[in-house]
Design an enzyme around this catalytic site. Sequence first.
Site, PDB file in Angstrom:
ATOM      1  N   GLY A 128      18.570 -48.550 -24.381  1.00  0.00           N
ATOM      2  CA  GLY A 128      17.958 -48.194 -23.936  1.00  0.00           C
ATOM      3  C   GLY A 128      18.180 -46.846 -23.218  1.00  0.00           C
ATOM      4  N   CYS A 129      16.644 -46.690 -22.838  1.00  0.00           N
ATOM      5  CA  CYS A 129      17.022 -45.095 -21.895  1.00  0.00           C
ATOM      6  C   CYS A 129      17.076 -44.871 -20.489  1.00  0.00           C
ATOM      7  CB  CYS A 129      14.337 -44.690 -21.779  1.00  0.00           C
ATOM      8  SG  CYS A 129      14.195 -46.672 -20.704  1.00  0.00           S
ATOM      9  N   TYR A 130      16.943 -46.032 -19.949  1.00  0.00           N
ATOM     10  CA  TYR A 130      18.428 -45.691 -18.903  1.00  0.00           C
ATOM     11  C   TYR A 130      19.778 -45.330 -19.320  1.00  0.00           C
ATOM     12  CZ  TYR A 130      14.175 -46.744 -15.525  1.00  0.00           C
ATOM     13  OH  TYR A 130      13.264 -46.890 -14.287  1.00  0.00           O
TER      14      TYR A 130
ATOM     15  N   ALA B  35      20.940 -42.133 -20.372  1.00  0.00           N
ATOM     16  CA  ALA B  35      20.941 -41.027 -19.687  1.00  0.00           C
ATOM     17  C   ALA B  35      22.325 -41.610 -18.893  1.00  0.00           C
ATOM     18  CB  ALA B  35      19.640 -41.019 -18.615  1.00  0.00           C
TER      19      ALA B  35
END
Lengths: 352, 352, 352, 352
Positions: D154-156, D159
């Site tokens: 996932g994107c979160y 990061a």
Amino acid sequence: MTQMEAISVAIVGASGYGGVQLVRLLLEHPLTTITYLGGEGSAGRPYSDLYPHLQHCLDLTVEAVDVDVIASKAQVVFLSLPNGLALELAQPLLAKGCKVLDLSADYRFRDLATYRQWYGTERQDDQLAAQAVYGLPELYRDKIALAQLVGCPGCYPTASLLALSPLLKQGLVLPETVIIDAKSGTSGGGRQGKINLLLAEADASLAAYGVARHRHTPEIEQICSDLAGQTVKVQFTPHLIPMPRGILATVYATLRDPGLVREDLITIFQAFYRHSPWVKILPPGIYPQTKWACGTNLCYIGIEVDERTGRVIIMSAIDNLMKGQAGQAVQCLNLMSGWSETLGLPQLAFYP
Amino acid sequence: MTQMEAISVAIVGASGYGGVQLVRLLLEHPLTTITYLGGEGSAGRPYSDLYPHLQHCLDLTVEAVDVDVIASKAQVVFLSLPNGLALELAQPLLAKGCKVLDLSADYRFRDLATYRQWYGTERQDDQLAAQAVYGLPELYRDKIALAQLVGCPGCYPTASLLALSPLLKQGLVLPETVIIDAKSGTSGGGRQGKINLLLAEADASLAAYGVARHRHTPEIEQICSDLAGQTVKVQFTPHLIPMPRGILATVYATLRDPGLVREDLITIFQAFYRHSPWVKILPPGIYPQTKWACGTNLCYIGIEVDERTGRVIIMSAIDNLMKGQAGQAVQCLNLMSGWSETLGLPQLAFYP
Amino acid sequence: MTQMEAISVAIVGASGYGGVQLVRLLLEHPLTTITYLGGEGSAGRPYSDLYPHLQHCLDLTVEAVDVDVIASKAQVVFLSLPNGLALELAQPLLAKGCKVLDLSADYRFRDLATYRQWYGTERQDDQLAAQAVYGLPELYRDKIALAQLVGCPGCYPTASLLALSPLLKQGLVLPETVIIDAKSGTSGGGRQGKINLLLAEADASLAAYGVARHRHTPEIEQICSDLAGQTVKVQFTPHLIPMPRGILATVYATLRDPGLVREDLITIFQAFYRHSPWVKILPPGIYPQTKWACGTNLCYIGIEVDERTGRVIIMSAIDNLMKGQAGQAVQCLNLMSGWSETLGLPQLAFYP
Amino acid sequence: MTQMEAISVAIVGASGYGGVQLVRLLLEHPLTTITYLGGEGSAGRPYSDLYPHLQHCLDLTVEAVDVDVIASKAQVVFLSLPNGLALELAQPLLAKGCKVLDLSADYRFRDLATYRQWYGTERQDDQLAAQAVYGLPELYRDKIALAQLVGCPGCYPTASLLALSPLLKQGLVLPETVIIDAKSGTSGGGRQGKINLLLAEADASLAAYGVARHRHTPEIEQICSDLAGQTVKVQFTPHLIPMPRGILATVYATLRDPGLVREDLITIFQAFYRHSPWVKILPPGIYPQTKWACGTNLCYIGIEVDERTGRVIIMSAIDNLMKGQAGQAVQCLNLMSGWSETLGLPQLAFYP
């Protein structure tokens, strides 16, 4: 294609938005090597001080501007300076054998009388100005290929002229009816601390500026007059839009032949730009979004005819810093170097 | 002034952006009490479910739309519904003695032939439509004061007509040269989940839409024709701007008398609007920002003349949801109730 | 209530964002009259030169700063100046009988040792600083009512302290676990031409700044320590958000009693703020949007407990220029004048 | 390097934001050919209907999803679908010899008990899920190179994990103190008409969502636990930021050794990522802006230590649709194909 050799390029005025676009484009270009970055305010500082995100791909320090140093390091020089400074540098650089692409207004006017009237600067290089080529490849491709000095167009004139050229060249509209309502992102104002360009001021708001007196007016008119074969005066109104990049020019003109429909005009535009890879004519009913052009050297053009009023409405979208500035300069460099017009230039926007 | 009594008001279509503006304005208005909120999709839900920030000042539940209930609770009814629905409700509400302010297009056209042509809906209430008053107080103040049914103007027509009225009424421009290049924030698209209104799509971008065929065109033309005393066709182009609120209309027209300068026109506009507290004519060289009007019922107008082209350029800035919608409706209510036109309406934008 | 008399107010530093908020609020306030606007850079200019949208409601010229003139014109003085300037003006203004509300950091610290350490300015007015009252009405309502000199809180401290006060005052969390991740619109940077605040730079982007060393840290800690009855050190990280106004503080802390659920905390917060009309505690599952507070003096607080980690998460939303600055100053003025805390202050955001 | 052959790729779920990023990246990639675009809602429509700006470089029609057709046309399949759909397609595609990269959550969890608890979907492919490789190349480069099925992060989590990995792997922080305050542009919500993602709602505003219960939490925890060699629970709070793209994760943790300074940590991070071309560790005092990463596959990491509190603060910036989604998937494809990890992926943001 035979093996081509890379050329060395200098960017004078590297700290501004035009400069950093040139840096990005020339770093990604397969046949250019950046050998010099010049600037006054930031001389002596590593370029990555100004733009930390570029540290991993560029290890140059900004140098004070010195013609001898530039000419010793670079075959081609991009001047990305405020108006009125290129005219001090172009002549000596040309004399030392450099090719020069100027992104300011200094060499956009063949006749400096117009320049003096609208820009108010004294200067005496009329002869050089007359030799400079206006760097709009879609109109002056062949001349650019042979030029030593190119005066790259302004952002608004680029969007406006790509919308108007087929109409005026082919006499399809009444020149005195041309109105250009243009909208630009705020990066057009440059990387300088002006109050009206602050996010707190400009965001969530909208206003016109320079109404009836913006300096891009005579630049547009010079080329329109060439195309139409008569003196053309245009109504040009720029607006500041709450976004960083992008220009949309909405252009109005009355058709000479009210029987023309939009499909006719789409065909005419497609033919006019059939050798212009950076201009995309949209199908009927599709109007360009500036975001489609952002980050690319493209110009998207949408066409509508209002049969009730007899007018054509052309919408032309570019990235003001790319096709409107640095991208177009690199497109000119490609032509001047005998390369493909598309070499090294981005053509796919990210979306959204 | 004698003691005035508060009136009870209903809002039908309370869940949308027009509805919530009305809620805010009528809550702050010293002489109105909201007694009914109606809606279909959200019937049965507390209003603070839809807008949690209002919980502390409003304790009402959205009700299904029922004419008898509405008429039993409210003296005045605001209809803030999609086009084509008010025409089912206006007649029975009027019959029960309510005054009705409709924010949709249903009662903006005296002649329903135009409505049918542009909106495509079948309807038979021609007589009622002909009695409705167009709710632009700066032009129809006296009629509004006596009206039972007001068709409140669209957002684009409000900005456009306030810019054009003095010019057309006094015959200062050639009507066939009128071009309106309008720019709107995205809230004009309503509180509905459309892809093109997503922040991811609309932010940092700009595009025209509805070119040569937007439904606000005939509405503008109807009033322009009244003012000019002849049939007027206008060129109208709306654009979507990456901001939530605000409209700027940039209006172009050719002056009949090319000797007029902007100071003349400023004087003429000031005189025309001398009794209109919500229209502010800006001094020479100042052009309106939409942000100045946001949250208020004001219209700021800037005026420029281009002596080179003989055109006047008028810039008119409003908040599309206030003077362009709910604020103007409340201004009409003030007139219909015999109150001051400015009662309870905000006139100071916050800035920035 | 007996008839109350309006008071005369001066704003020193009227040209900035704090200044123009004060102008708007005090113009709309029923019991204040602005009699003086002061500034250095803009002295001699009509205020409407700086903010043309206010021309219709304010006809004052900015004056050079002169204590005698100010004291002769105003009973109450708002100082809205960069840090380090109020300390030159407060003493003489107080000596002449004015009440002073300072919006800078100069009078926020009881102990100037902290001020000197974080702000680095020499000054000798320790006694006056110790008498100044910290202008957060929700904590120091009674002291403010009696104060002659109020040091109004910073924007971040306001949002942070309203989130933390009930927790620390009642010993519900471990003070050493407090982390404040704060996000602000760019108007917090002031009306000055900084590159990083340009729309072109700040829009469509996001970054932290001042990490581990922002000057609002000791201000927050001073009050937290008071509340907790022990020295508290907080982790405070501000971020710049691409929007003009608004602050959201997301506050994390570990609960002493892991059995507490969010409904418990909501009840505790509601009780703590039961006499505080400007603080709104949201129901379970609702988290505040900054837009709800924009233009108002409200603080919206949302509360969540993570049973998996034993932490409470408090989200606190304000308008940085209203409850975070000018609005709170007017709230203090209301208390100092014996008026209702809510008098003349906006409490309904427009939305969207 | 020997001549490499292009591979054929299919994109299932081509109409969404993940899909269109894949289209752009794979069109620009020198060794991929897009041979199939699949989707349900848009089956039968030319892709340029959905994204008109791509008309000039892609002439494909969206096809209904059919495993046989896909497998006959493509060697590699990207699944860019809502959660819960890939698990129907992965098995049959693998059985027909395709390699599969899934961009949804379906194959991110080795242990489906966690998936079932947080996503609530019934499924029985535990064995396949256990074989899938988590597609974060910086941690699992070697496994990805050999994988047939990759569950892209996932994107979160991307990061967050790039910020946390060096800290947890080397035991530098107390795992139970980890707090991730993450901020995302609105494109993370997908190309669907949700009210809260409208520009009118989300622009000029800010809010947290999914506090204490966002589904990316267990995904982050799974990998953190691996790295730390113990069960790790993190505090994760996502926020919606008024911008189209970009994520900033601000990560807090308490250092085990309070004597570490930021320069130590920068050195440690640089060493940890010395073979990771897409992660850039910033020099002391420089914090990442999301805009630097937008349009690229880069992750910029800034590091700060607060000696007063003993915490490290890591700021990690990516483009949520690139390194956070499609770019990372192509990075995995590069590894799976034996190509350079950087092949065909953009590494220079345009700025501003």
